[in-house]
Scaffold this active site. Structure first.
Site, PDB file in Angstrom:
ATOM      1  CG  ASP A  25     -27.230  56.207  20.131  1.00  0.00           C
ATOM      2  OD1 ASP A  25     -28.158  57.028  20.359  1.00  0.00           O
ATOM      3  OD2 ASP A  25     -26.774  55.984  18.989  1.00  0.00           O
ATOM      4  CB  SER A  26     -29.046  60.156  24.160  1.00  0.00           C
ATOM      5  OG  SER A  26     -29.935  59.282  24.832  1.00  0.00           O
ATOM      6  CG  ASP A  64     -30.910  54.132  20.354  1.00  0.00           C
ATOM      7  OD1 ASP A  64     -31.837  53.854  19.560  1.00  0.00           O
ATOM      8  OD2 ASP A  64     -30.676  55.287  20.789  1.00  0.00           O
ATOM      9  CE  LYS A  93     -34.066  55.425  18.812  1.00  0.00           C
ATOM     10  NZ  LYS A  93     -32.970  56.105  18.129  1.00  0.00           N
ATOM     11  CD  GLU A  95     -29.012  57.601  14.715  1.00  0.00           C
ATOM     12  OE1 GLU A  95     -28.226  58.112  13.883  1.00  0.00           O
ATOM     13  OE2 GLU A  95     -29.006  57.895  15.923  1.00  0.00           O
ATOM     14  CD  GLU A 162     -32.986  63.591  16.929  1.00  0.00           C
ATOM     15  OE1 GLU A 162     -32.947  62.347  17.006  1.00  0.00           O
ATOM     16  OE2 GLU A 162     -32.210  64.346  17.539  1.00  0.00           O
TER      17      GLU A 162
END
Ligand code: AMP
Length: 582
Positions: A25-26, A64, A93, A95, A162
């Site tokens: 999602d960057s 993501d 993925k 978070e 991270e």
């Protein structure tokens, strides 16, 4: 693991053999230009996941789950993870640590492989008060260790860690049985991930990189340089060329051709040093090799032979035309130096030169100019002894031209033997890192070395100038007949020049071709260099004398690249007879 957002880059990155392509999602930042990942929607993630999955990579495609696509409920998490899987992702993925353990468990139960993401979690940027390193104090370290345990217990098959101190990265890696993939988490994680734009240097120069990024390329600058070069070619009419265009069938084309301009001018002309440097920087950024031929113009076949040599040694050829005022020791020589810019331009264009660099003297030497480059010793003999300041002028201008053109290789004619030796020495002494390549002397049919200055001779003078190659022949003949001392060989040269009343010998020197050290005897191949004045025009020439040579071929026939038209050479038989007679 490397991020990818489209098919082309996914293929390129997959070809490099990475294990995981992360559709991150960057993309909010690097593709969409947002300030965070928060605006990214599941629909956008699905779209990019589909593009990457189409690369049919060997690497695992990991998608993501974006902000609020899984935090709202397990049902939303399942539904949205399902969308990514249907778009081609092989795992998803998300978070979060303990708080997401239940969701991870639910996804794993639905056979959707899950990678967790803990530490600095960008979707929590506002809670964290910015993109800040996590786990620095004891309490947050403990919390992260608990998070790591919780997600592994819940069934995540890997975890991205991270923005944590490397000690904590090591601790989490030691704690878990599943692999850790670090980003800004030190070297002890099982794997690493970087955003492709960071790794490839695609970001614009003013973008500040975090400490954990290592750039492996500067593709951003290369992209700009390539497009600038393209735009410049288009504006200058150099693109597309004839070869890059379609042609009408012959008959129809013939009628149309009569109305169309035929030239596809591709040679660019640059007059400013800064413009030249910008062009050179772009070629270098594209990995292209620049070949350079410096000249003072009034071009002849000798110059063009250097251009051909340059073309064979580089991807782009630059020729400079600059009548360098500071290398002329006599004002009248500078004023009367022949010039023919239009013809020169045509010759260079026809020779396939990419850039003509033709700066104005004021561009090279503004009023306040006071610096110079000087090579000692080598410049004190031969021409240097007779032309005060000449070589300082040459080395200064050649240095400036090198800094403007930034060549990988430069071609200099052996005709100017001392200049070649001096430039080679300078390049070595001052670490220019440029390959200096010699080009053979090109002669007229009668053996006279081609030179722009020959144009200043009238018909009588031109005939008289034949004494210069004749003197070179005489030196070779003398050696073939057993002469070995500089005195004997020099005398043979002097006698031939003395036969011509319009000529005056300035010097005839035997020397080593590289060091220019004078030689008393010739036991190995040695250069003889001469300067002769004919009707107020200074002509120079040189030839390699080989003591093993017993019957020298005539210079004119031996070395000329342009046989045929022109003056007859002075016959060797005549020279032999003259030498015997005296
Ligand atoms: P100039 O324009 O005289 O400064 O010469 C430019 C370059 O051309 C120098 O490297 C010269 O050595 C070279 N050159 C001049 N005359 C000849 C020639 N007859 N054959 C080969 N190279 C030459």
């Amino acid at each position: 693991m490397v991020t990818a957002y489209d098919c082309t880059f996914a293929q390129l990155i997959d070809r490099a053999g990475v294990d995981i392509l992360l559709v991150g999602d960057s993309l909010g930042m690097v593709v969409q230009g947002e300030h965070s990942t928060l605006p990214v929607t599941i629909e956008e993630m699905v779209y990019h996941t589909r593009l990457v999955a189409r690369a049919r990579s060997n690497a695992l495609v990991l998608g993501d789950l974006p902000f609020l696509s899984y935090q709202t409920s397990r049902r939303d998490a399942l539904e949205n993870a399902g969308k990514l899987i249907k778009a081609g992702a092989e795992a998803v993925k998300l978070e979060g640590g303990r708080a997401q353990a239940g969701t991870i468990r639910a996804l794993a139960r639905a056979d959707i492989p899950v990678v967790a993401h803990i530490g600095l979690t960008p979707q929590s940027v506002h809670r964290m008060g910015g993109h800040k390193v996590q786990g620095r104090d004891e309490e947050s370290r403990q919390r992260l260790l608990d998070d790591a345990r919780a997600i592994a217990d819940a069934g995540a098959f890997a975890v991205v860690v991270e923005g944590v101190p490397l000690e904590l990265g090591r601790e989490i890696t030691a704690l878990l049985d599943i692999p850790t993939i670090g980003i800004g988490a030190g070297p002890f994680c099982d794997g690493q991930v970087l955003v492709m734009h960071d790794l490839l240097g695609l970001a614009t120069e003013d973008h500040k990189m975090p400490r954990f990024v290592r750039r492996y390329a500067g593709l951003g600058a290369q992209v700009t340089a390539a497009v600038e070069a393209y735009a410049e070619d288009v504006r200058a009419g150099g693109f597309p060329s004839d070869a890059e265009s379609y042609h009408a069938p012959r008959a129809a084309g013939a009628a149309a051709a009569a109305h169309e301009p035929q030239t596809c001018g591709r040679m660019q002309e640059i007059e400013s040093v800064a413009g030249m440097q910008r062009w050179a920087d772009r070629q270098r950024a594209l990995g292209l090799r620049i070949s350079f031929v410096p000249t003072m113009g009034y071009l002849h076949e000798g110059h063009l032979s250097l251009v051909r040599e340059a073309r064979s040694r580089g991807d782009r050829v630059v020729v400079s035309i600059f009548v360098n005022p500071i290398q002329f020791d006599r004002e009248e020589d500078l004023i009367s130096y022949p010039r023919q810019p239009e013809r020169d331009r045509r010759l260079l264009e026809d020779a396939g030169v990419d850039v003509l660099f033709a700066p104005h003297p004021r561009e090279m030497y503004p009023d306040e100019f006071v610096s110079s480059v000087n090579v000692e010793r080598l410049t004190e003999r031969l021409c240097g002894a007779h032309r005060p300041g000449h070589f300082r002028g040459v080395t200064t201008v050649v240095s400036k031209l090198f800094h403007a053109v930034k060549p990988h290789v430069a071609v200099f004619g052996e005709k100017d033997l001392q200049q070649l030796a001096v430039v080679r020495r300078m390049v070595r002494d001052l670490d220019f890192g440029i390959d200096i390549v010699p080009g053979r002397i090109v002669r007229e049919a009668d053996g006279l070395a081609m030179s722009s200055r020959n144009a200043r001779l009238d018909a009588q003078g031109r005939l008289a100038a034949r004494c210069v190659p004749a003197a070179m022949d005489a030196a070779r003949l003398a050696v073939a007949r057993g002469a070995r001392s500089a005195e004997e060989i020099g005398a043979a040269v002097a006698r031939v020049v003395a036969l011509e009343p319009r000529a005056r010998l300035e010097y005839a020197v035997l020397c080593d071709p590289l060091s220019l050290e004078p030689a008393e005897r010739i036991d190995a191949a040695t250069q003889i260099a001469v300067a002769v004045w004919v009707d107020g025009v200074r002509l120079i020439d040189n030839v390699l004398l080989d003591p093993t040579e017993t019957s020298p071929a005539r210079l004119a026939r031996h070395e000329s690249h342009t046989p045929g038209e022109g003056y007859e050479s002075v016959p060797v038989e005549f020279l032999l007879a003259e030498l015997d007679r005296r």
